[in-house]
Design a protein around this motif. Sequence first.
Motif, PDB file in Angstrom:
ATOM      1  N   PRO A 135       0.810  -1.224   0.000  1.00 43.87           N
ATOM      2  CA  PRO A 135       0.000   0.000   0.000  1.00 43.87           C
ATOM      3  C   PRO A 135       0.844   1.275   0.000  1.00 43.87           C
ATOM      4  O   PRO A 135       0.458   2.277  -0.612  1.00 43.87           O
ATOM      5  CB  PRO A 135      -0.825  -0.121   1.283  1.00 43.87           C
ATOM      6  CG  PRO A 135      -0.844  -1.573   1.603  1.00 43.87           C
ATOM      7  CD  PRO A 135       0.477  -2.096   1.148  1.00 43.87           C
ATOM      8  N   LEU A 136       1.996   1.249   0.682  1.00 42.44           N
ATOM      9  CA  LEU A 136       2.854   2.435   0.707  1.00 42.44           C
ATOM     10  C   LEU A 136       3.405   2.732  -0.685  1.00 42.44           C
ATOM     11  O   LEU A 136       3.422   3.894  -1.124  1.00 42.44           O
ATOM     12  CB  LEU A 136       4.019   2.224   1.686  1.00 42.44           C
ATOM     13  CG  LEU A 136       3.686   2.178   3.174  1.00 42.44           C
ATOM     14  CD1 LEU A 136       4.954   1.928   3.980  1.00 42.44           C
ATOM     15  CD2 LEU A 136       3.022   3.470   3.635  1.00 42.44           C
ATOM     16  N   MET A 137       3.869   1.697  -1.376  1.00 42.25           N
ATOM     17  CA  MET A 137       4.414   1.897  -2.719  1.00 42.25           C
ATOM     18  C   MET A 137       3.320   2.354  -3.678  1.00 42.25           C
ATOM     19  O   MET A 137       3.532   3.259  -4.500  1.00 42.25           O
ATOM     20  CB  MET A 137       5.081   0.608  -3.208  1.00 42.25           C
ATOM     21  CG  MET A 137       6.366   0.268  -2.458  1.00 42.25           C
ATOM     22  SD  MET A 137       7.297  -1.110  -3.172  1.00 42.25           S
ATOM     23  CE  MET A 137       6.266  -2.504  -2.658  1.00 42.25           C
ATOM     24  N   GLU A 138       2.154   1.747  -3.569  1.00 46.38           N
ATOM     25  CA  GLU A 138       1.045   2.115  -4.439  1.00 46.38           C
ATOM     26  C   GLU A 138       0.659   3.584  -4.231  1.00 46.38           C
ATOM     27  O   GLU A 138       0.406   4.321  -5.194  1.00 46.38           O
ATOM     28  CB  GLU A 138      -0.146   1.207  -4.163  1.00 46.38           C
ATOM     29  CG  GLU A 138      -1.313   1.389  -5.107  1.00 46.38           C
ATOM     30  CD  GLU A 138      -2.405   0.359  -4.895  1.00 46.38           C
ATOM     31  OE1 GLU A 138      -3.274   0.238  -5.778  1.00 46.38           O
ATOM     32  OE2 GLU A 138      -2.390  -0.322  -3.845  1.00 46.38           O
ATOM     33  N   ASP A 139       0.636   3.998  -2.980  1.00 46.22           N
ATOM     34  CA  ASP A 139       0.263   5.379  -2.664  1.00 46.22           C
ATOM     35  C   ASP A 139       1.268   6.385  -3.228  1.00 46.22           C
ATOM     36  O   ASP A 139       0.882   7.477  -3.660  1.00 46.22           O
ATOM     37  CB  ASP A 139       0.163   5.545  -1.137  1.00 46.22           C
ATOM     38  CG  ASP A 139      -0.291   6.933  -0.734  1.00 46.22           C
ATOM     39  OD1 ASP A 139      -1.414   7.320  -1.112  1.00 46.22           O
ATOM     40  OD2 ASP A 139       0.474   7.644  -0.056  1.00 46.22           O
ATOM     41  N   GLN A 140       2.562   6.002  -3.239  1.00 43.32           N
ATOM     42  CA  GLN A 140       3.609   6.897  -3.734  1.00 43.32           C
ATOM     43  C   GLN A 140       3.842   6.743  -5.241  1.00 43.32           C
ATOM     44  O   GLN A 140       4.622   7.498  -5.835  1.00 43.32           O
ATOM     45  CB  GLN A 140       4.924   6.639  -2.984  1.00 43.32           C
ATOM     46  CG  GLN A 140       4.902   7.059  -1.527  1.00 43.32           C
ATOM     47  CD  GLN A 140       4.758   8.552  -1.361  1.00 43.32           C
ATOM     48  OE1 GLN A 140       5.232   9.339  -2.178  1.00 43.32           O
ATOM     49  NE2 GLN A 140       4.068   8.966  -0.300  1.00 43.32           N
ATOM     50  N   GLY A 141       3.198   5.756  -5.859  1.00 42.27           N
ATOM     51  CA  GLY A 141       3.355   5.557  -7.291  1.00 42.27           C
ATOM     52  C   GLY A 141       4.699   4.981  -7.690  1.00 42.27           C
ATOM     53  O   GLY A 141       5.169   5.203  -8.809  1.00 42.27           O
ATOM     54  N   VAL A 142       5.331   4.231  -6.781  1.00 44.51           N
ATOM     55  CA  VAL A 142       6.637   3.629  -7.063  1.00 44.51           C
ATOM     56  C   VAL A 142       6.623   2.170  -6.613  1.00 44.51           C
ATOM     57  O   VAL A 142       5.763   1.745  -5.836  1.00 44.51           O
ATOM     58  CB  VAL A 142       7.782   4.377  -6.343  1.00 44.51           C
ATOM     59  CG1 VAL A 142       7.905   5.804  -6.853  1.00 44.51           C
ATOM     60  CG2 VAL A 142       7.562   4.367  -4.823  1.00 44.51           C
ATOM     61  N   MET A 143       7.606   1.402  -7.085  1.00 47.82           N
ATOM     62  CA  MET A 143       7.760   0.016  -6.654  1.00 47.82           C
ATOM     63  C   MET A 143       9.199  -0.434  -6.904  1.00 47.82           C
ATOM     64  O   MET A 143       9.959   0.229  -7.613  1.00 47.82           O
ATOM     65  CB  MET A 143       6.793  -0.904  -7.409  1.00 47.82           C
ATOM     66  CG  MET A 143       7.043  -1.004  -8.898  1.00 47.82           C
ATOM     67  SD  MET A 143       5.872  -2.102  -9.751  1.00 47.82           S
ATOM     68  CE  MET A 143       6.400  -3.719  -9.157  1.00 47.82           C
ATOM     69  N   PHE A 144       9.562  -1.573  -6.318  1.00 51.66           N
ATOM     70  CA  PHE A 144      10.881  -2.147  -6.565  1.00 51.66           C
ATOM     71  C   PHE A 144      10.899  -2.858  -7.915  1.00 51.66           C
ATOM     72  O   PHE A 144       9.869  -3.026  -8.574  1.00 51.66           O
ATOM     73  CB  PHE A 144      11.291  -3.105  -5.445  1.00 51.66           C
ATOM     74  CG  PHE A 144      10.209  -4.079  -5.026  1.00 51.66           C
ATOM     75  CD1 PHE A 144       9.583  -4.909  -5.947  1.00 51.66           C
ATOM     76  CD2 PHE A 144       9.805  -4.176  -3.700  1.00 51.66           C
ATOM     77  CE1 PHE A 144       8.597  -5.811  -5.586  1.00 51.66           C
ATOM     78  CE2 PHE A 144       8.814  -5.062  -3.316  1.00 51.66           C
ATOM     79  CZ  PHE A 144       8.215  -5.884  -4.258  1.00 51.66           C
ATOM     80  N   ASN A 145      12.074  -3.295  -8.322  1.00 47.68           N
ATOM     81  CA  ASN A 145      12.217  -4.099  -9.527  1.00 47.68           C
ATOM     82  C   ASN A 145      11.528  -5.433  -9.282  1.00 47.68           C
ATOM     83  O   ASN A 145      11.964  -6.198  -8.420  1.00 47.68           O
ATOM     84  CB  ASN A 145      13.704  -4.306  -9.838  1.00 47.68           C
ATOM     85  CG  ASN A 145      13.939  -5.121 -11.086  1.00 47.68           C
ATOM     86  OD1 ASN A 145      13.030  -5.759 -11.628  1.00 47.68           O
ATOM     87  ND2 ASN A 145      15.175  -5.135 -11.564  1.00 47.68           N
TER      88      ASN A 145
END
Length: 235
Positions: A135-145
């Motif tokens: 949820p944190l990554m989704e909220d910030q619009g980023v993700m890991f490889n």
Amino acid sequence: MFLERYHSIQDGNVLISARQGSRFAKEIAGDFNPIHNPDARRFCVPGDLLFALLVSHFGLFRQMTFHFRSLLGDSVPLSFREDEDGLIRVYDDRGKVYIEVEHQGESTQDQNIIEHLIRSYVAASGKNFPHTLKPLMEDQGVMFNPDRPMIMYQSMNLSLETLDAPEPELELGHAELVPDGKRGNVTLDYRLMSRGEEKGQVSKKLVVSGLRDYDAQAMDEVVEHFYRLKEKAWD
């Protein structure tokens, strides 16, 4: 002690094999990060296992700050010692430091108390992904490889009001991810609860590397793979 099957002693040194580290990640933490698989090209011993071994050996202090300095690979001979500056460090046979610990206040060597705290802390860590970080990554619009997910410990602070906290549980109070170029700085703040009362606080800092734009389909595939690994482990 329940940690015996997750490490061995050889010539006075602590050794953690890839299989032992992977077993701890899966059995105790519920952590199925591919980097903890025994056959992973860049296998890494779970930081939670180093934390557990260190606290089991030196005791649990009311104030402890853990700094994770390096990733630990398969079967590296380790020595655990308290240096003249009062810091506890874990070294390999070349003098490389993997974890460094500041500590103060009252302490206990009661292995029953220590085991319960370790299990509570590690159980909370096992929920980092996907429960908290997705949820944190989704909220910030980023993700890991998605082909090489890297989530690494940076530090952890433990502050206890008392060492006598039966049935401890960690409740997440605050979670934040701050993107910084190709890395994401994560802060997770917990309340340490004991039978409905707050008895301390735990704060963790993680680094998510290789940030890129969020891809919902790719993330869904990572999560599905995580749960397939989990189901396979308990078959």
